[in-house]
Design an enzyme around this catalytic site. Sequence first.
Site, short mmCIF file in Angstrom:
data_model
loop_
_atom_site.label_atom_id
_atom_site.label_comp_id
_atom_site.label_asym_id
_atom_site.label_seq_id
_atom_site.Cartn_x
_atom_site.Cartn_y
_atom_site.Cartn_z
N ARG A 26 0.81 -1.23 0.00
CA ARG A 26 0.00 0.00 0.00
C ARG A 26 0.84 1.28 0.00
O ARG A 26 0.58 2.20 -0.78
CB ARG A 26 -0.91 0.05 1.24
N THR A 27 1.79 1.36 0.90
CA THR A 27 2.49 2.63 1.07
C THR A 27 3.26 2.98 -0.19
O THR A 27 3.17 4.10 -0.71
CB THR A 27 3.44 2.56 2.28
N LYS A 50 26.43 -3.97 -1.86
CA LYS A 50 27.90 -3.96 -1.90
C LYS A 50 28.49 -3.31 -0.66
O LYS A 50 29.70 -3.15 -0.54
CB LYS A 50 28.40 -3.17 -3.13
N ARG A 52 11.19 3.86 3.33
CA ARG A 52 10.86 2.90 4.40
C ARG A 52 12.13 2.13 4.73
O ARG A 52 12.87 1.71 3.82
CB ARG A 52 9.77 1.92 3.96
N HIS A 109 4.96 5.86 11.58
CA HIS A 109 4.47 5.71 10.20
C HIS A 109 3.49 6.87 10.00
O HIS A 109 2.27 6.68 9.93
CB HIS A 109 3.77 4.35 10.07
N1 CP Z 1 -0.25 -0.01 5.82
C1 CP Z 1 0.96 -0.28 5.29
O1 CP Z 1 1.98 0.33 5.65
O2 CP Z 1 0.92 -1.26 4.34
P1 CP Z 1 2.18 -1.74 3.49
O3 CP Z 1 3.14 -2.39 4.46
O4 CP Z 1 1.64 -2.70 2.48
O5 CP Z 1 2.80 -0.53 2.89
#
Ligand code: CP
Length: 301
Positions: free
Chosen positions: A50-51, A79, A100, A128
């Site tokens: 999603r993110t 590397k 991320r 998040h």
């Molecule tokens: N909600 C969320 O962070 O989903 P993903 O891990 O799929 O990005």
Amino acid sequence: MAKSLISIHDFSKEEILHILEVAREFEQNKSQTFLSDKVIACIFFEPSTRTRLSFETASNRLGARVIGFPDAGNTSVRKGESLKDTIKMVSNYADLIVMRHPLEGSARYASEVASVPVINAGDGANQHPTQTLLDLYSIRETQGTLDNLTINMVGDLKYGRTVHSLLQAMSHFSPSYIFTAPEELKLPEEYKTFLQQNHIPYTETLDLNEYLQSTDILYMTRVQQERFTNPMEYEKVKNIYRLDAAMLKGVRDNLKVLHPLPRLTEIANDVDETPHAYYFKQAENGVYVRMAIIAYLLGKR
Ligand code: CP
């Protein structure tokens, strides 16, 4: 240093409300290509559906071009290149970085090294914040307000970064909390101290059924196998909660079930057919909210 979004505390209450307003405009008019001269880097050192895809969709709908990687395994990180050098390089290529990373604090570090804004798309069990903003948007869309709601958070409250960000963001809006978790996954003390200092009431329970009738938002979470160092600990708690449609009989009409997703067994499929399910629309809302965040950090709204 460019303004970044690393923790939900980086945005004031006014900025949060501004993002929610602009996101609503984007929901009503989904393609506004005023960032056609921009390049957005989406660099993901941890899995995501999603993110990453909603950030890429948001960038595309704004007319920007997207570079990046969904897995650092095919980059020079393999590397041995450091995070610092990687971020410095990507800063030279893009106008904004979405990152991320599994390490807590890595996003803050990246923002200190980068010459462009950084958006934290999740750093370990820490924060998040863009998920939080889409959660706030979803809460306001379904309840008509953010004020004076009872939020029941269920499952992995120890490692759940979406839980940690959301409970801090909602502190602007006089919530009451119910924390439903087993002993092993209870909310860490630092967050309880935060709530006490801000005079926000909360109750803890092991029993998912206990407070369903007095809940406005039921925020379900996945028990995250990837955060456990001891597999036996995970086995003990992995199926601790399972919400099904029968359990939602007699709850408030306005109760909505939210979940950052992905789900495993904690929400049965029959909940999807009830008027209380909102998690798929919640994920869709992420596109509009992320469009608003990108535009804001690039000084376009
Ligand atoms: N909600 C969320 O962070 O989903 P993903 O891990 O799929 O990005």
